[in-house]
Design a protein around this motif. Structure first.
Motif, PDB file in Angstrom:
ATOM      1  N   LEU A  86      -8.231  28.294  84.180  1.00 35.30           N
ATOM      2  CA  LEU A  86      -8.435  26.795  83.924  1.00 35.30           C
ATOM      3  C   LEU A  86      -7.910  26.091  85.147  1.00 35.30           C
ATOM      4  N   PRO A  87      -8.565  25.156  85.598  1.00 37.84           N
ATOM      5  CA  PRO A  87      -8.155  23.950  86.822  1.00 37.84           C
ATOM      6  C   PRO A  87      -6.923  23.795  86.503  1.00 37.84           C
ATOM      7  N   LEU A  88      -5.888  23.625  87.511  1.00 36.37           N
ATOM      8  CA  LEU A  88      -4.633  23.279  87.491  1.00 36.37           C
ATOM      9  C   LEU A  88      -4.455  21.715  86.876  1.00 36.37           C
ATOM     10  N   LYS A  89      -5.393  21.224  87.071  1.00 37.97           N
ATOM     11  CA  LYS A  89      -5.579  19.608  86.712  1.00 37.97           C
ATOM     12  C   LYS A  89      -5.655  19.336  85.102  1.00 37.97           C
ATOM     13  N   TYR A  90      -6.003  20.289  84.556  1.00 41.97           N
ATOM     14  CA  TYR A  90      -5.751  20.392  82.979  1.00 41.97           C
ATOM     15  C   TYR A  90      -4.337  20.436  82.352  1.00 41.97           C
ATOM     16  N   LEU A  91      -3.476  20.855  83.423  1.00 39.70           N
ATOM     17  CA  LEU A  91      -2.255  21.007  82.885  1.00 39.70           C
ATOM     18  C   LEU A  91      -1.400  19.480  82.535  1.00 39.70           C
ATOM     19  N   SER A  92      -2.174  18.561  83.068  1.00 39.69           N
ATOM     20  CA  SER A  92      -1.572  17.234  83.154  1.00 39.69           C
ATOM     21  C   SER A  92      -1.940  16.668  81.624  1.00 39.69           C
ATOM     22  N   LEU A  93      -2.913  17.556  80.818  1.00 37.24           N
ATOM     23  CA  LEU A  93      -3.015  16.713  79.409  1.00 37.24           C
ATOM     24  C   LEU A  93      -1.880  16.994  78.511  1.00 37.24           C
ATOM     25  N   ALA A  94      -0.848  17.695  78.994  1.00 36.39           N
ATOM     26  CA  ALA A  94       0.446  17.757  78.252  1.00 36.39           C
ATOM     27  C   ALA A  94       1.072  16.468  78.344  1.00 36.39           C
ATOM     28  N   ILE A  95       0.912  15.717  79.291  1.00 34.55           N
ATOM     29  CA  ILE A  95       1.473  14.216  79.512  1.00 34.55           C
ATOM     30  C   ILE A  95       1.269  13.522  78.044  1.00 34.55           C
ATOM     31  N   VAL A  96       0.174  13.676  77.748  1.00 29.70           N
ATOM     32  CA  VAL A  96      -0.318  12.745  76.714  1.00 29.70           C
ATOM     33  C   VAL A  96       0.614  12.900  75.242  1.00 29.70           C
ATOM     34  N   PRO A  97       0.851  14.288  74.737  1.00 32.56           N
ATOM     35  CA  PRO A  97       1.987  14.151  73.544  1.00 32.56           C
ATOM     36  C   PRO A  97       3.113  13.739  73.871  1.00 32.56           C
ATOM     37  N   LEU A  98       3.397  13.919  75.398  1.00 26.56           N
ATOM     38  CA  LEU A  98       4.954  13.454  75.937  1.00 26.56           C
ATOM     39  C   LEU A  98       4.906  11.994  75.582  1.00 26.56           C
ATOM     40  N   LEU A  99       4.188  11.374  76.234  1.00 29.88           N
ATOM     41  CA  LEU A  99       4.148  10.030  76.108  1.00 29.88           C
ATOM     42  C   LEU A  99       4.122   9.515  74.582  1.00 29.88           C
ATOM     43  N   LEU A 100       3.434  10.035  73.784  1.00 29.75           N
ATOM     44  CA  LEU A 100       3.282   9.911  72.557  1.00 29.75           C
ATOM     45  C   LEU A 100       4.784   9.983  71.853  1.00 29.75           C
ATOM     46  N   LEU A 101       5.594  10.904  72.197  1.00 29.16           N
ATOM     47  CA  LEU A 101       6.695  10.767  71.860  1.00 29.16           C
ATOM     48  C   LEU A 101       7.559   9.735  72.185  1.00 29.16           C
ATOM     49  N   PHE A 102       7.652   9.047  73.190  1.00 31.50           N
ATOM     50  CA  PHE A 102       8.053   7.821  73.594  1.00 31.50           C
ATOM     51  C   PHE A 102       7.656   6.732  72.619  1.00 31.50           C
ATOM     52  N   ILE A 103       6.320   6.560  72.425  1.00 33.29           N
ATOM     53  CA  ILE A 103       5.703   5.473  71.566  1.00 33.29           C
ATOM     54  C   ILE A 103       5.993   5.672  70.259  1.00 33.29           C
ATOM     55  N   ASN A 104       6.187   6.891  69.908  1.00 26.31           N
ATOM     56  CA  ASN A 104       6.758   7.129  68.320  1.00 26.31           C
ATOM     57  C   ASN A 104       7.764   6.570  67.963  1.00 26.31           C
ATOM     58  N   GLU A 105       8.874   6.851  68.733  1.00 25.39           N
ATOM     59  CA  GLU A 105      10.092   6.000  68.551  1.00 25.39           C
ATOM     60  C   GLU A 105      10.068   4.636  68.240  1.00 25.39           C
ATOM     61  N   LEU A 106       8.962   3.980  68.606  1.00 26.66           N
ATOM     62  CA  LEU A 106       8.875   2.258  68.249  1.00 26.66           C
ATOM     63  C   LEU A 106       8.750   2.369  66.918  1.00 26.66           C
ATOM     64  N   TYR A 107       8.268   3.283  66.231  1.00 30.80           N
ATOM     65  CA  TYR A 107       8.117   3.302  64.504  1.00 30.80           C
ATOM     66  C   TYR A 107       9.059   4.137  63.864  1.00 30.80           C
ATOM     67  N   GLN A 108      10.023   4.782  64.342  1.00 29.86           N
ATOM     68  CA  GLN A 108      10.941   5.370  63.599  1.00 29.86           C
ATOM     69  C   GLN A 108      12.459   4.679  63.631  1.00 29.86           C
ATOM     70  N   LEU A 109      12.858   4.760  62.296  1.00 33.12           N
ATOM     71  CA  LEU A 109      14.026   4.013  61.961  1.00 33.12           C
ATOM     72  C   LEU A 109      15.385   4.757  62.527  1.00 33.12           C
ATOM     73  N   GLU A 110      15.358   5.304  63.836  1.00 32.63           N
ATOM     74  CA  GLU A 110      16.583   6.025  64.176  1.00 32.63           C
ATOM     75  C   GLU A 110      17.572   4.903  64.729  1.00 32.63           C
ATOM     76  N   GLU A 111      18.940   5.321  64.251  1.00 33.55           N
ATOM     77  CA  GLU A 111      20.149   4.442  64.806  1.00 33.55           C
ATOM     78  C   GLU A 111      20.098   4.761  66.597  1.00 33.55           C
ATOM     79  N   PHE A 112      19.832   5.742  66.694  1.00 30.24           N
ATOM     80  CA  PHE A 112      20.082   5.942  68.652  1.00 30.24           C
ATOM     81  C   PHE A 112      18.868   6.648  68.833  1.00 30.24           C
TER      82      PHE A 112
END
Length: 269
Positions: free
Chosen positions: A78-104
């Motif tokens: 598979l062309p190496l460029k498709y490895l960048s698709l893993a960035i999508v869920p990584l960014l979602l981890l950041f966005i998801n924290e906006l909707y969590q009620l975590e203390e830290f």
């Protein structure tokens, strides 16, 4: 059953499974994907001591997707460029924290990402050792790596338990000694000698340097995991391997050594 017998049986079965997986192209990816998931499960189970965050599933998806994409790049061209698709869920981890009620929230986020970096990336790079040449999979480098690692553990244990007196890093691991480290280097270099004889197409200095790197950074990986376990006051990361603890315990040396060895071979092979 006697603990020594249990350890021997587990080591024999586990070792045979690893060697078979490494030898067959494709099997190495399936086997170490399994190890990755089990190790990540242990890591998150230990680092989130009180409770697992609601979004932990997204962290698993990110890690597994990275491993699978890396496998497709290596195994299926598979062309190496498709490895960048893993960035999508990584960014979602950041966005998801906006909707969590975590203390830290950023502490939780950092722990999730640490699991991926600490566990998934090294296992992926270990599998990538088989693809450093341009003509498909070759088992020599993954096999050499894992045997150097086992030789390091065995040599360190045998010499350390017999003549070990000078502590290597007593604050973190009271049993490790400089004599044990010497035993690790000696047995790993002996193993490298046989690889240099059986695989002469690779220069001998590559095998010897690889063995030294595995010993040094494998030992550091062992110490890092010991530091981690001491920080949360546990002895073993799990109990899936009777007599040996968990998957993290069994591969602690790989987590530090695999990225270094991969980088070395990529630059100098």
């Amino acid at each position: 059953m006697n603990n020594f017998v249990t350890r021997v049986i587990t080591a024999t079965i586990f070792g045979a499974l690893c060697l078979a997986g490494i030898y067959f192209n494709g099997a190495i990816h399936l086997l170490f994907l399994l190890f990755s998931v089990l190790a990540l499960k242990e890591f998150y189970g230990l680092i989130f001591v009180d409770k697992k965050p609601n979004s932990i599933g997204l962290a698993y998806i990110t890690g597994i997707l990275f491993f699978i994409l890396n496998t497709l790049v290596l195994y299926a061209s598979l062309p190496l460029k498709y490895l960048s698709l893993a960035i999508v869920p990584l960014l979602l981890l950041f966005i998801n924290e906006l909707y969590q009620l975590e203390e830290f929230p950023f502490s939780t986020l950092a722990k999730k990402i640490l699991g991926i970096v600490y566990v998934i990336v090294p296992f992926s790079l270990f599998c990538a050792l088989g693809y450093l040449t341009n003509n498909g999979y070759h088992y020599e480098f993954p096999l050499g790596f894992i045997l150097f690692l086992w030789a390091s553990d065995s040599g360190g244990y045998l010499l350390g338990i017999t003549i070990g007196k000078h502590r290597l890093f007593e604050r973190v691991s009271p049993k490790k000694s400089w004599e044990g480290l010497a035993g690790s280097i000696l047995l790993s270099l002996c193993t490298a000698y046989f690889f240099a004889r059986f695989f002469p197409e690779t220069p001998a200095n590559i095998w010897y340097t690889m063995a030294i790197l595995v010993v040094i950074f494998g030992t550091l990986g062992d110490l890092v995991e010991s530091l981690f376990k001491r920080s949360i006051n546990i002895k073993d990361s799990g109990s899936i391997l009777p007599g040996h603890g968990g998957v993290l315990d069994r591969f602690d040396g790989l987590f530090m050594a695999a990225p270094i060895v991969y980088t070395y071979l990529l630059l100098f092979l």
